[in-house]
Design a protein around this motif. Structure first.
Motif, mmCIF file in Angstrom:
data_model
loop_
_atom_site.group_PDB
_atom_site.id
_atom_site.type_symbol
_atom_site.label_atom_id
_atom_site.label_comp_id
_atom_site.label_asym_id
_atom_site.label_seq_id
_atom_site.Cartn_x
_atom_site.Cartn_y
_atom_site.Cartn_z
ATOM 1 N N PHE A 98 109.054 27.614 99.683
ATOM 2 C CA PHE A 98 109.186 26.448 100.553
ATOM 3 C C PHE A 98 109.422 26.862 102.006
ATOM 4 C CE2 PHE A 98 110.745 25.551 96.301
ATOM 5 C CZ PHE A 98 109.855 24.556 95.915
ATOM 6 N N MET A 99 108.789 26.136 102.927
ATOM 7 C CA MET A 99 108.771 26.529 104.333
ATOM 8 C C MET A 99 109.788 25.767 105.161
ATOM 9 S SD MET A 99 105.187 24.550 105.197
ATOM 10 C CE MET A 99 104.556 24.672 103.521
ATOM 11 N N ASN A 100 110.279 26.389 106.204
ATOM 12 C CA ASN A 100 111.203 25.745 107.137
ATOM 13 C C ASN A 100 110.383 25.090 108.255
ATOM 14 O OD1 ASN A 100 113.148 24.933 108.925
ATOM 15 N ND2 ASN A 100 114.164 26.905 109.093
ATOM 16 N N ASN A 101 109.880 23.900 107.974
ATOM 17 C CA ASN A 101 109.084 23.210 108.995
ATOM 18 C C ASN A 101 109.837 22.042 109.603
ATOM 19 O OD1 ASN A 101 109.042 21.640 106.729
ATOM 20 N ND2 ASN A 101 106.828 21.393 106.630
ATOM 21 N N GLY A 102 111.180 22.077 109.473
ATOM 22 C CA GLY A 102 112.001 21.041 110.070
ATOM 23 C C GLY A 102 112.524 21.476 111.420
ATOM 24 N N ASN A 103 113.727 22.076 111.416
ATOM 25 C CA ASN A 103 114.342 22.468 112.684
ATOM 26 C C ASN A 103 113.644 23.673 113.324
ATOM 27 O OD1 ASN A 103 115.441 23.963 110.418
ATOM 28 N ND2 ASN A 103 116.770 24.934 111.912
ATOM 29 N N TYR A 104 112.747 24.331 112.611
ATOM 30 C CA TYR A 104 112.005 25.484 113.132
ATOM 31 C C TYR A 104 110.550 25.090 113.396
ATOM 32 C CZ TYR A 104 110.955 30.560 113.458
ATOM 33 O OH TYR A 104 110.599 31.816 113.881
ATOM 34 N N GLY A 105 109.888 24.549 112.381
ATOM 35 C CA GLY A 105 108.457 24.280 112.480
ATOM 36 C C GLY A 105 108.085 23.183 113.456
ATOM 37 N N THR A 106 108.834 22.086 113.468
ATOM 38 C CA THR A 106 108.454 20.974 114.353
ATOM 39 C C THR A 106 108.558 21.334 115.846
ATOM 40 O OG1 THR A 106 110.675 20.045 113.951
ATOM 41 C CG2 THR A 106 108.846 19.084 112.732
ATOM 42 N N PRO A 107 109.595 22.060 116.296
ATOM 43 C CA PRO A 107 109.591 22.473 117.706
ATOM 44 C C PRO A 107 108.434 23.413 118.043
ATOM 45 C CG PRO A 107 111.799 22.652 116.788
ATOM 46 C CD PRO A 107 110.875 22.411 115.641
ATOM 47 N N VAL A 108 108.085 24.304 117.097
ATOM 48 C CA VAL A 108 106.956 25.210 117.326
ATOM 49 C C VAL A 108 105.654 24.411 117.429
ATOM 50 C CG1 VAL A 108 105.560 27.049 116.300
ATOM 51 C CG2 VAL A 108 108.050 27.212 116.267
ATOM 52 N N ALA A 109 105.503 23.397 116.563
ATOM 53 C CA ALA A 109 104.308 22.547 116.610
ATOM 54 C C ALA A 109 104.200 21.824 117.949
ATOM 55 C CB ALA A 109 104.344 21.540 115.459
ATOM 56 N N LEU A 110 105.327 21.334 118.446
ATOM 57 C CA LEU A 110 105.337 20.668 119.749
ATOM 58 C C LEU A 110 104.966 21.643 120.848
ATOM 59 C CD1 LEU A 110 105.971 18.108 121.401
ATOM 60 C CD2 LEU A 110 108.354 18.889 121.506
ATOM 61 N N LEU A 111 105.466 22.859 120.761
ATOM 62 C CA LEU A 111 105.191 23.885 121.761
ATOM 63 C C LEU A 111 103.711 24.257 121.786
ATOM 64 C CD1 LEU A 111 106.304 26.085 123.746
ATOM 65 C CD2 LEU A 111 106.551 27.558 121.743
#
Length: 300
Positions: A98-111
């Motif tokens: 399972f991936m950490n796409n919450g507090n890690y992934g979403t800011p990276v996606a925005l960036l």
């Protein structure tokens, strides 16, 4: 530099939890239970209530489930070859699927992709949370000291409130039920506390770990599965999905995120190799400083 700025809050929360456990001492299991049974269901309710469900949800769900199944099958094969016990197999699943796409992934996606990428990332985060709250909790319960067969373990999953929070949020949205501002403020406060609480629990758990007792071979498997195999398999899945290029790129990058901190909470709650799962989350998070820029170069 912007990428590393995304990571500073993540590691800062880890450190706060670590220091708090070392200097004061807490009960991570009680705190994780509070997040699991109260905060996370409220967060999921809020997300489904405030986001309109569309066809992208279906494609992202297909992606998340297919990736999850593929990685679990790899772990089943490794466990069979290496002769791992049920507890070890379930711990490896929690530590690497399972991936950490919450507090890690979403800011990276925005960036990387701006507002459009962030919106997709939020949808993926919600669906991934549901997958973790069902498949993840199933394997956490399966590898627990309580044990039990499929029916017993499924019963544990059905008693978890996260899925019901998602269902309630969706029903409120489609039926047009309006929540008053006062109640919505309560929902925001409780839901927004979920992710930092989970990260604090991980930091507390890391303070209780002796790295000498962790099996390096299993950690290596977890790292290779999470940071190398997962994005390659994700690329194969995304290739066949009828979605736009941006979403395909996002799927691959999100698959390469480090292990989810939520699974540490599940491992602690059910005593399914919590030390190993915690180390997997921490090690993959640190190594993602190297793996993610490489992945960006290939995908973007």
């Amino acid at each position: 530099m912007a990428f590393f700025n995304v990571l500073i809050p993540v590691f800062a929360i880890f450190i706060l939890g670590y220091i708090g456990e070392k200097k004061i001492g807490f009960d991570p299991k009680s705190i994780s239970a509070m997040s699991l049974y109260i905060m996370t269901p409220v967060l999921v309710f809020k997300t489904f209530y405030t986001n309109i469900v569309n066809i992208d949800y279906l494609y992202i769900t297909v992606f998340a489930l297919t990736l999850c199944i593929a990685l679990i099958l790899i772990i089943y094969l490794i466990s069979y070859i290496r002769g791992y016990s049920i507890k070890e197999k379930c711990g490896l699943i929690l530590g690497s699927v399972f991936m950490n796409n919450g507090n890690y992934g979403t800011p990276v996606a925005l960036l990387l992709f701006g507002a459009a990428g962030f919106d997709y990332a939020v949808i993926l985060m919600v669906i991934q949370t549901i997958v973790m709250a069902t498949v993840g909790i199933y394997f956490a319960a399966r590898g627990s000291d309580i044990g039990g067969g499929f029916k017993d373990t499924l019963g544990v999953v059905m008693r978890m409130p996260i899925v019901y929070g998602a269902l309630a949020g969706w029903l409120f949205q489609v039926t047009g039920i309006t929540i008053g501002s006062s109640f919505m403020t309560t929902i925001d406060l409780v839901g927004n506390a979920a992710i930092p609480t989970i990260m604090l629990v991980l930091g507390m758990q890391l303070a209780k770990i002796s790295l000498k007792n962790v099996e390096r071979e299993k950690i290596l498997y977890a790292v290779m599965i999470k940071l190398a195999a997962a994005p390659v398999i994700a690329w194969g899945i995304a290739y066949f999905l009828p979605v736009d290029t941006l979403l395909k790129q996002l799927m691959v990058i999100m698959a390469g995120m480090p292990s989810a901190a939520n699974t540490t909470m599940y491992a602690i709650q059910f005593n399914t190799e919590p030390e190993f799962v915690s180390v997997c989350t921490f090690v993959t998070t640190v190594l993602s400083l190297i793996s993610l820029p490489v992945l960006f170069a290939f995908v973007l």
